[in-house]
Design an enzyme around this catalytic site. Sequence first.
Site: not given
Lengths: 141, 458
Positions: B92, B200, B325, B381
């Site tokens: 990602d 997410h 990140h 992160h």
Amino acid sequence: MKYEYLIDEATADLAIKAYGETLKEAFENSALAVCEAICETENIDEQEIKLVKKKADNLKMLLYDFLEEIIFLHDAENMVFKRAEIDEFDEKNCFLSAVFFGENFDNKKHVPKAHIKAITYFDMGIENEKNKAAIKFIVDV
Amino acid sequence: MELKKISDYEWEINKEGKMNSSAKIFANDKILQAIKNDKTLEQLKNMASLPGLVGNACALPDAHQGYGFCIGGVAALSIKEGGISPGGVGFDINCGVRVLKTNLIAKDFLPKIKNILGNIYNAVPSGLGNKGLQRFENDEFFEMLNKGIDYLKIKGLAKKNDLLNCEDYGVMKKASHEFISPKALARGKNTVGSLGSGNHFIDLMRVDEVFDEKTSKQNGLFKGQVVVMIHSGSRGLGHQVASDYINAIMRKYPEIIKSLPDPEICYAPAGSKMSEEYYASMCACANYAYANRQLMMNSIKEELCKFFKSTEESLGLELFQDITHNVARIESIKGVSCYVHRKGATKCVKNGKIIIPGSMGTSSYLLLGDNAEKSINSSAHGSGRILSRSRAIKTLDSKEVLDSLSKKGIMVKSSSKNIVSEEAPAAYKDIDDVIEVTENSGFAKRIAKLNPFAVING
């Protein structure tokens, strides 16, 4: 058992082990495990087919390419699949030709599970013995 | 594997075997025990074996097992003697987080939250099978990949403030769509402006504690304020680009693969055409992700304006910060130009704003960077997982998770019950431990603490 999700093998991702009497069957069951990880296959009807042909440098790369197609067709064409059938499997030349059976994803009908980002090579293993094959791989979720 | 204790927050694996340098772990005792439970340290050692490594391979306090690099992992590889590793960036590409400020007060907001959450959930596509907010023609899509938020500004979809408060000012300038496969473009084209799934989220949060009054005031933060946090990345585009280049490297450089303990850590050698093409493609994916979060933020702003029958200006809707990140950047480390790979790690420089999200039931923190030289200018992160997704689904009942969050005053909307279990607070490390290590290592200082009251999981 066609496949199992391995509980503690991958912290952030999903570890899968698929089985078969032959390597071809283990490949098909690996695909089934990926289809089921994306969306419950029970409610998926076989309304559409997608044909794939893959040729790779080795068996691990063949597996990767084959399974990646499920993710690609899901993302790019909104497809979910019930199963895969391999009609030609040339282990020596690392070639396969297969058909995926499924339909367009419909959030009123289907039960979504995980969005799989990619197949990975980390800890990937292919065991191929007489009358027994097993494949282990991790997908990035 | 022997770990040498350097301090209460720093540990080292001595150089051994194929390692080019020792490796560092930034953790307290509790975090270290969690890290030892999976293959994080093995992956960290693998990172340290990469050529052209400058400084140490580092695992940050949110580190956990990934593939190739561990998550929460940092490695700087010389652009002359090392290379760039797609598995060191992650699938990602530019997964990141942004915080939108409002001048709304949480106690006034809460009675209306069910409707507001529902409106945002309906407005921002999330979960499986969803399309994005914005349709682009091919040439527009390529412009966006090459110019990121700069392009959205030309289209009237971003303001100067959005660029100023975005890392890289919202555009990685080396981007080019030309080296991205048609397959990757097809995976990304229709999902611009969508949240995705997995970890997410969109969180509506309240500033519950201010640690640094001066910095908070300078940045328009105050106790009781409502802010919105968005966590997403480059969707199928980034995933496919990573996949394409890992496979391309495996085909082109079999001798490199043979020399590596894990093929997923493979790299395009410094100076090769492939390293340049991957970097340009990765930058384009990063631009996509910046635009993706910008469009989602715009949609949330629109919903808030509609709901309150007001304007952006009146509601004080402004971007606090956007950070990535999962990316590699060319930076100077110890005087050497390097591809600094941060996989699940945040760039941390003096006075740079940092966002470290917790889980959907715990606090998140806004921080200001201090001195993170030891960790290759990087900080954590997030909180980092401790339970595998499969274990979380097996052991954490989604209804019980939702009930427990509801008792804490947190409302959740999710496209899948599995996601609720997977992303449950118990699946993550304690964010306060991560922050303790971050602060006590001198990497960054807390500005404010945020707590969620409404969560959308993809």
